[in-house]
Scaffold this motif. Structure first.
Motif, PDB file in Angstrom:
ATOM      1  N   GLN A  44       0.777  -1.551   0.083  1.00  0.00           N
ATOM      2  CA  GLN A  44      -0.262   0.215  -0.115  1.00  0.00           C
ATOM      3  C   GLN A  44       0.805   1.055  -0.189  1.00  0.00           C
ATOM      4  O   GLN A  44       0.432   2.398  -0.518  1.00  0.00           O
ATOM      5  CB  GLN A  44      -1.197  -0.283   1.341  1.00  0.00           C
ATOM      6  N   TRP A  56      -3.398   1.396  -5.346  1.00  0.00           N
ATOM      7  CA  TRP A  56      -3.514   0.693  -4.067  1.00  0.00           C
ATOM      8  C   TRP A  56      -5.326   0.535  -4.313  1.00  0.00           C
ATOM      9  O   TRP A  56      -6.305  -0.221  -3.996  1.00  0.00           O
ATOM     10  CB  TRP A  56      -3.461   1.081  -3.116  1.00  0.00           C
ATOM     11  N   ALA A  98       2.342   1.444  -3.645  1.00  0.00           N
ATOM     12  CA  ALA A  98       1.396   1.334  -4.608  1.00  0.00           C
ATOM     13  C   ALA A  98       0.847   2.682  -5.354  1.00  0.00           C
ATOM     14  O   ALA A  98       0.397   3.043  -6.113  1.00  0.00           O
ATOM     15  CB  ALA A  98       0.385   0.334  -4.818  1.00  0.00           C
ATOM     16  N   PHE A 139      -2.514  -2.106 -10.881  1.00  0.00           N
ATOM     17  CA  PHE A 139      -0.813  -2.058 -10.480  1.00  0.00           C
ATOM     18  C   PHE A 139      -0.174  -2.025 -11.732  1.00  0.00           C
ATOM     19  O   PHE A 139      -0.454  -3.012 -12.697  1.00  0.00           O
ATOM     20  CB  PHE A 139      -1.171  -3.484  -9.336  1.00  0.00           C
TER      21      PHE A 139
END
Length: 783
Positions: free
Chosen positions: A273, A280, A276, A285
């Motif tokens: 998290q 997230w 990302a 992703f």
């Protein structure tokens, strides 16, 4: 690690009984260190051990010595106290062996002290057995049994003490029982001693294994701490650590800085998290994040994994390495690893990679990128049990266009072809240019029947439609050969080779056709094999000759050098074009002996020329990676007597693709001798900027395609030549324009600033006799 930190003992493959007792030390394992662990664990139990010995002595005196008298009891007690003091002193000397290895003398002294103590104790049962009653002997043995049991408990780490004490006292008691006729007691004594000795050895084994594991954990903790300090103190990469739920723990200052948050805000948050960013929430992703998540999920080691992360809304690139953390029982505890921010290097590499992977003329991926795409497609096909395809296509009648209308029109035609190919591609297919008029297509998923055939027919049809270029209506066709991976080859080389064989078949059939690879096509390669066979004997048959093409000064038009060009007139095949036999020589490494011959002959011939005339020799990548290349150059110069400054080595950018470090090292050694290096075909295939920065080239040769384009007022060609000239001038390098064929082109090249000119206008490649005649005429004219 500091000098005072104890080393982890090397754990032996097994722990023999005699070795555990300390009587032998097998070669495998650090047994001296293991001895230290045994002895260090005993010294802290001295009060209990001594107290137990004294209480046992009093019980023995009370039970048996009334039969032998008070004097004998006092003497025995005195001897026992002395032996006990001596044994305790020896144990205390080994108190610190957890941090050092005990010496042989120390171990021997302890064994002797234990035997002395056991011998003193054995006096009691022997005396009672001789002078006392059976009941008294039984009571003494009860005391001995209790002491032996206590020794097995308190001296578990040192089974020798228990075994020696039990064996000596047990033997004395059994002998006394036999003397007094108590055979059952003797058997019971022997059985108890045997059980105690074997049990002590088993317990000691367990103790040693536990100590080894404990020391290993301690050292591991020390190493991790030292690594952490080193990273923090030297401002190097940072350490990261996550728990079983992939949440950050023990965030280091540098890791926190990389995340842009203080450590207290990071600890306990999900690692993915944190890196990302907005992905997230959206779930979109990057592939690299998916890869990282999968590796963490599978709990597998990974190294130098490049991951795209988002920190404070900014995309960054991290290089991560990690390994699972396991406890003593092998249970998974999380992940620990190192990372670094490689964003700047990544962006720079992406720019270089783009220049290195795309053809400058067409903007299509070049051979290098096609190789990578095909390698990925084969891997994908093997993983998912699908099929991929590789199509090689060659333009029909392109050479006629090039020869009749010039290279500029030919280049524009190639650009038109590339545009039409792009129109036919989708997400499942990628097209690129291999070089010249050869193109290739990688189809990632060709599992559907007819996919390759349909695309090949569309390509042939589209490329066969007329082209309008410079008021010329041109007609060219296309021949296509294809191979399926991994059916037709498990590697990139095999698939490309088989697609090439299929293309040869299509060309042999007159062009405009598509052929899929068949195993029978290898018969078509037989001709090439024969060509290779003849080429292997070309030097010894003296079938190879040299031609030389002049290079002149752009301003004065005076001759400055010749480029040596190899020619082959085969007894078996007649005159064979270099375009045909040089690739064969490259593929079979025959280019190394041929290149050596060319080097020697060119240097020898150059000694017959005026001293200001230099000779240039082309060198392939195969020659550069040959360990004897530098010696070859030295032998050619020394054997001919030619000055090193008169020899110029010509290389193309492709020599750096196979092993750039080896090639660069070889060229640096040649430059150290005094030779110069020229970069040929500049800008036609791969990015040269990195090589220009790393190597001091003397000359950059501008490819004739740019020269012809400039002659046709191509803005792109003119801009490229001006840029090359400006760059070469700033780097103190000369520039040679290739392929100059007319006076107008000479004037243009001279105005653009090139320092040297090479082309048919000043002379075609000529045999040695013509070169010598040229010099004789020049000499006669000067007289």
């Amino acid at each position: 690690m500091s000098e005072t930190t104890p080393e982890t003992p090397a754990q032996p493959e097994h722990l023999p009984a005699l070795a555990v007792l300390g009587l032998t030390s097998p070669e495998s394992g650090d047994w001296a260190r293991l001895r230290g662990l045994q002895y260090s664990s005993v010294s802290d139990k001295a009060p209990v051990r001594i107290g137990g010995q004294l209480i046992g002595a009093l019980l023995v005196i009370g039970a048996g010595f009334p039969a032998v008298g008070i004097i004998a009891a006092v003497v025995w007690m005195t001897l026992l106290c002395a032996a006990l003091w001596h044994a305790n002193r020896r144990i205390n000397q080994l108190r610190d062996t957890d941090s050092r290895r005990p010496s042989v003398d120390e171990v021997r002294s302890h064994r002797v002290s234990v035997c002395i103590l056991g011998a003193v104790w054995s006096i009691a049962p022997l005396a009672v057995g001789w002078f006392g009653t059976p009941d008294q002997l039984l009571m003494i043995w009860a005391v001995f049994a209790a002491m032996i049991a206590g020794s097995a408990l308190y001296l578990a780490a040192l089974p020798y003490s228990t075994a020696a004490f039990a064996a000596i006292t047990g033997a004395a008691t059994a002998l006394a029982a036999l003397i007094s006729g108590q055979f059952i007691l003797a058997a019971a004594v022997i059985m108890l001693v045997a059980l105690v000795v074997s049990g002590s050895i088993a317990v000691a084994r367990t103790f040693l294994l536990a100590k080894i594991a404990e020391a290993g954990v301690h050292e591991q903790s020390e190493v991790v701490s030292l690594l952490l300090r080193e990273f923090e103190e030297n401002h190097a990469d940072w350490l990261w650590e996550i728990d079983t739920n992939r949440r950050v723990r023990k965030a280091s200052p540098r890791f926190s800085y990389a995340l842009g948050k203080p450590p207290e805000e990071i600890d306990g948050l999900p690692f993915l998290q944190l890196i990302a960013g907005d992905a997230w929430e959206s779930g979109q992703f990057a592939l690299s994040l998916h890869d990282l998540a999968e590796r963490l999920k599978r709990r597998e080691n990974f190294s130098n994994l490049i991951v795209k992360v988002t920190i404070d809304g900014e995309n960054r690139w991290w290089e991560l390495s990690g390994t699972p953390i396991l406890d003593d029982n092998g249970a998974y505890m999380g992940f620990r690893g190192v990372g670094s921010d490689v964003t700047e290097a990544r962006e720079s590499n992406e720019k270089i990679a783009y220049l290195a992977r795309y053809d400058t003329l067409t903007g299509l991926p070049n051979r290098l990128m096609l190789n990578e795409a095909l390698r990925d497609a084969i891997k994908f096909a093997e993983q998912w049990r699908t099929r991929c395809a590789f199509l090689m296509l060659d333009l029909d009648r392109f050479k006629a266009v090039n020869d009749s209308l010039g290279h500029l029109v030919g280049d524009r035609l190639l650009a038109e072809v590339s545009g039409r190919l792009k129109e036919l591609m989708d997400e499942n297919a990628m097209c690129g240019r291999l070089g010249g008029d050869e193109f290739a297509i990688v189809i990632r998923d060709a599992s559907e029947k007819g996919t390759v055939e349909r695309l090949a027919r569309r390509i042939i049809g589209r490329l066969s439609q007329p082209y309008d270029i410079d008021n010329h209506t041109l007609y060219v066709g296309a021949s296509v050969g294809s191979a399926i991976g991994p059916r037709d080859g498990a590697t990139v080389e095999e698939v490309m080779r088989n697609a090439d064989l299929a293309l040869y078949r299509a060309k042999d059939e007159g062009g405009g056709e598509h052929f899929a690879y068949e195993p029978s096509f290898h018969a078509h390669a037989e001709e090439r094999r024969k060509l290779e066979f003849s080429l292997r004997r070309a030097i010894e048959r003296e079938e190879l000759t040299l031609n030389f093409q002049p290079v002149v000064d752009a301003t004065s038009e005076e001759l400055v050098s010749f480029e040596a060009l190899v020619r082959w007139n085969s007894v078996d095949h007649g005159f064979v074009s270099p375009v045909k036999f040089i690739p064969v020589a490259e593929d079979t490494r025959l280019i190394v002996p041929i290149g050596t011959w060319v080097m020697e002959q060119a240097c020898r011939e150059a000694t017959n020329w005026p001293e200001h005339i230099r000779v240039a020799v082309n060198v392939s990548g195969e020659q550069l990676v040959d360990p004897d290349f530098t010696n070859t150059v030295v032998r050619a110069l020394s054997g001919s007597g030619l000055a090193a400054s008169r020899l110029e080595i010509e290389v193309t950018e492709s020599v750096f693709l196979r092993d750039a470090d080896v090639a660069r090292a070889a060229l640096e050694q040649v430059m150290a001798i005094g030779c110069t290096i020229a970069l040929d075909d500049f800008g036609t295939g791969y990015s040269s900027l990195g090589y220009l920065r790393k190597l001091s080239f003397s000359t950059i040769k501008v490819d004739r395609s740019f020269v012809q384009g400039a002659a046709q007022n191509s803005a792109e060609s003119l801009a490229i030549i001006r840029a090359v000239v400006a760059m070469a001038s700033s780097l103190e390098m000369a520039t040679t324009a290739e392929g100059v064929e007319s006076a107008e082109e000479v004037a243009l090249i001279r105005s653009l600033g090139c320092t040297k000119i090479q082309g048919y206008y000043f002379g075609r490649p000529m045999p040695i006799a013509d070169v010598r005649a040229l010099f004789r005429r020049a000499e006669a004219a000067s007289q």
